[in-house]
Design an enzyme around this catalytic site. Structure first.
Site, short mmCIF file in Angstrom:
data_model
loop_
_atom_site.label_atom_id
_atom_site.label_comp_id
_atom_site.label_asym_id
_atom_site.label_seq_id
_atom_site.Cartn_x
_atom_site.Cartn_y
_atom_site.Cartn_z
CE LYS A 79 -3.25 -2.41 3.00
NZ LYS A 79 -2.24 -3.18 3.73
CB THR A 80 3.76 2.31 2.12
OG1 THR A 80 3.05 1.87 3.27
CG2 THR A 80 4.46 3.61 2.42
CG ASP A 124 0.17 2.37 7.11
OD1 ASP A 124 -0.83 1.80 6.61
OD2 ASP A 124 1.23 1.76 7.35
CB THR A 173 -4.96 -4.21 8.06
OG1 THR A 173 -5.10 -3.58 9.33
CG2 THR A 173 -3.52 -4.12 7.60
NE ARG A 232 5.83 -4.86 4.94
CZ ARG A 232 4.78 -4.38 5.59
NH1 ARG A 232 4.30 -5.00 6.65
NH2 ARG A 232 4.19 -3.29 5.17
#
Ligand code: ADE
Length: 353
Positions: A79-80, A124, A173, A232
């Site tokens: 997302k980032t 976030d 999330t 990740r």
């Protein structure tokens, strides 16, 4: 593109260093080095990428800021990264923060007032924003101003201060935990999906290339299979397998080295680590396959509910190992098979696979 981060949030601490564990400062530094900068470099989320490219082109043609965007989905899916790519493609600056770092009204006001026209503000864990911060955001998102109250109660005055025309990108999330009014202020809402094996292999090969490590196709495949659909995790495993390859062989990541290294790290062929396995064993052994409540699991494992729900469960559900029922969590027949348990005979057929 300048990237400014004031993300001072305190992530929940974890008692071990499993592959699934949450992101650390060190991870963030590493991720920044390998982070794709453009849509061409960004692998996966194909449908979302295509939609975004059109939205960005249209915004550029209209010479207006991009609509506010909300990304949701399990952690580690980029997302980032995607927010940084968007800012880069818009030729804008991005400020990165997270809801827990915006505790006081002056935190959110300060960051809003620092924005320039066209900037991207990335928040976030936006579902963790407090009510006051959220209300300050409403008018900023909708009409680009904030209302501020000055003075003491009797003499207080409300003043309206304009902000720059910015784009907010929120990430969470837990889309369900976002308040309705906040969710409604996002023009575009998208779910990020787990990555396919091919996409993960591509991410792994790309990262190995940046780290200047040789990797075979089968080596990349082995790591991809154990990465839980999450880039990740894939990137973190590449680094660990690279170290193993340097010490135990010739520095090349092939299938054999990847397998031995990941076995040593106790990451099984499905990518499950010791906590995933402890969770499944608990449901199977102590609760006869479930259903069992999340609170009970949390207490028995010593892992907080949020970590189980946000970090462990999404993949276990997607892999069909855990079933979420109104009465609690159940282990699936696949979980019994994977962990080599015999299905209790009276339960055969009861599993909704
Ligand atoms: N590293 C992490 N996520 C990535 C992605 N989606 N594409 C390329 N490299 C990545």
């Amino acid at each position: 593109m300048a990237i400014i981060s004031n993300d001072e949030e305190k992530k929940p601490s974890r008692k071990n260093t499993n592959a699934v564990s949450k992101q650390t400062e060190y991870d963030r530094g590493f991720e920044n080095n390998i982070r794709p900068k453009t849509f061409d470099e960004y692998i996966g989320q194909t449908h979302l990428k295509e939609t975004l490219k059109i939205t960005i082109l249209a915004a550029k043609k209209r010479e207006q800021p991009l609509d506010h965007l909300l990304f949701y989905g399990p952690p580690g899916l980029g997302k980032t990264t995607l927010a940084s790519v968007i800012a880069n493609e818009m030729k804008s600056n991005i400020k990165i923060t997270s809801a827990p770092a915006l505790e006081r009204p002056r935190d959110i006001i300060g960051i809003l007032m620092s924005l320039k026209d066209g900037d991207v503000l990335f928040i976030d864990e936006i579902h963790r924003l407090n009510k006051i911060a959220e209300e300050i955001l409403y008018s900023a998102m909708e009409d680009f101003f904030i209302d501020m109250t000055t003075g003491k109660t009797q003499t207080s005055k409300s003043i309206r201060i304009p902000t720059a025309k910015f784009t907010l990108i929120g990430a969470t999330t837990k889309a369900g935990a976002l308040s309705g009014p906040l969710r409604d202020r996002f023009g575009i809402v998208h779910r990020l999906e787990f990555y396919t094996m091919e996409e993960l292999e591509a991410v792994i090969s790309r990262t190995a290339g940046i780290l200047d490590v040789k990797i075979t196709e089968d080596g990349a495949k082995t790591i991809a299979l154990r990465s839980r659909g999450t880039p990740r995790i894939a990137n973190r495993l590449v680094k660990r397998v690279r170290d193993y390859a340097i010490v135990k062989s010739d520095g090349v990541i092939d299938e054999k080295t990847a397998k031995s290294s990941l076995d040593l790290l106790k990451i099984d062929p499905l990518g499950l680590d010791t906590t995933d396995i402890a969770l499944l064993r608990l449901i199977i052994e102590k609760y006869n396959g479930g259903p069992v409540g999340i609170e009970t699991l949390s207490a028995a494992l010593g892992e907080d509910i949020k970590t189980i729900e946000d970090v462990y469960e999404p993949f276990l559900i997607q892999a069909g190992l855990i079933l979420r029922t109104p009465r609690g969590r159940k282990a699936s027949a696949e979980a019994y098979r994977h962990l080599k348990y015999k299905l209790p005979s009276q339960q055969v057929g009861l599993f909704d696979e």
